[in-house]
Enzyme design. Sequence first.
Site: not given
Length: 512
Positions: A155-156
């Site tokens: 995630n990110e």
Amino acid sequence: MSHVVVPAEPLGRLSDSWRHCVGTGRLNLALRADYQESLALVQRDVGFRYIRGHGLLSDDMGVLRVSQGETRYSFTYLDQVFDRFLELGVRPFVELGFMPTALASGEDTVFWWKGNITPPRDHGEWAALVRAVVAHLVDRYGLDEVRTWPIEVWNEPNLVNFWKDADQDAYFRLYETTARVIKDVDAGLRVGGPAISPGSDEWWAPFAEFVTARDVPVDFVSRHAYTSGPAQHVPFGTYQTLQPPRSLLEQFEAPRRHLAGTALAGLPVHITEFNTSYRPDNPIHDTAYNAAYLAPVLTGGTDLVDSYSYWTFCDVFEEENVPTSLFHGGFGLLTHRQLPKPTYHLYAFMARMGAHVLARGEDHLVCRDDDGRVTVLAWQPVGGTDEPGAPERHAVRLSVPVPGERAFTRRERVNEHDGNAFAAWRELGRPRSPGRRELEVLRDCARPAVEHRAHAVAGGRVELDLALSRHEVTFVEVLPVRPEEHPGLDDRRLLGGSDDRLVAGRPVPGTA
């Protein structure tokens, strides 16, 4: 005020991409009763297809356990969470992260619940963990089922908050290891990334070059979209500026624009998080403005990407510690205790729209079902921080095609007053922990205002003059009437009179 004559022939089917996926707090929270009650309500009223959240591999899910030098993969919590998702009719959009402490190369963490954001100390151990998890899912739920579940790697990673030093090369190595293991379990499983946050489109070209040069599997690409500016912190809250709603649609389009001409062009694009603010303590999420702001995004994004996942479905969410108040600016469509926010009603309205699109505009979407039912979603357009504020009223005039001689309309309103539990909560003095009676009041105030009318159909059409209040989102259902009246019926003879617009059960021409 313009007058829109809605065509009788559809432009095409309404895409389901707007409810393909929804976000959630970390997966451990799915073990709680309040969470499960909220998800059941959302699935009843909206019906999302997939659900995505952080923390599948974090310590509080207990997937990787080490005792006296022995490693065990445990799926006690994972099975409970995924079983319940499937029982409620929603499939996992699997996000692989964060790093189990026993595998981590460092101690850097994110959030109150301390998700570890460091690369694995040993990629072989990480590969073994991924293999064990994916093989277990296939064994428990069946290969045909798990092949339908997208698997997203991390995630990110472009942010130092979520991936140590935002090290691009380290993420690419993690992605390659993970993707190859997943495909080794079964070539038909779907894997993708890089799940980058807004403002990092410079990642697309290197990602495409890396996976192409090394022939790394990629079945879809993903990114996130938010429109808020820097956080302005206050005690137990945050305020931020906002770009106009069209900025979200531009962010939706970005992956295909940046990947054009690469080997990844044409892949499915999933926006695996989007909202106005990226903060879980910004009161904008609780407002009618948020619903009006997102209405053109919800209706306008359907043809731009394969999915765009609202972040999140409920306020059972603890990234910034445990919330201190019922309304606290949480991401959720629902508060704790299942109070719908205005944006929840936007989604519920959208779920009731007809199958075929008749018209789209800057303030409306009109659809129709095969049985002649026409549905209208209309909203007051709003801008961002630097654009003029919304006036007190907004008018939408539509001429909609309806078969037969008579029609019935039912309208539901959500605005600064109607269907707005947040407004009622403020009027009640902002009780942080409302009692039973206060919760009942708030639940009543959260219901959209409803009105209904009879209409005479003239020339195969009904004229709708919709006056919208400030920040309003409204839903109108137009139903053809098939009379079942009988001789002698005359509502004028009722004691107390009858609606002057009706004579013997029929609408008087000119009163619609």
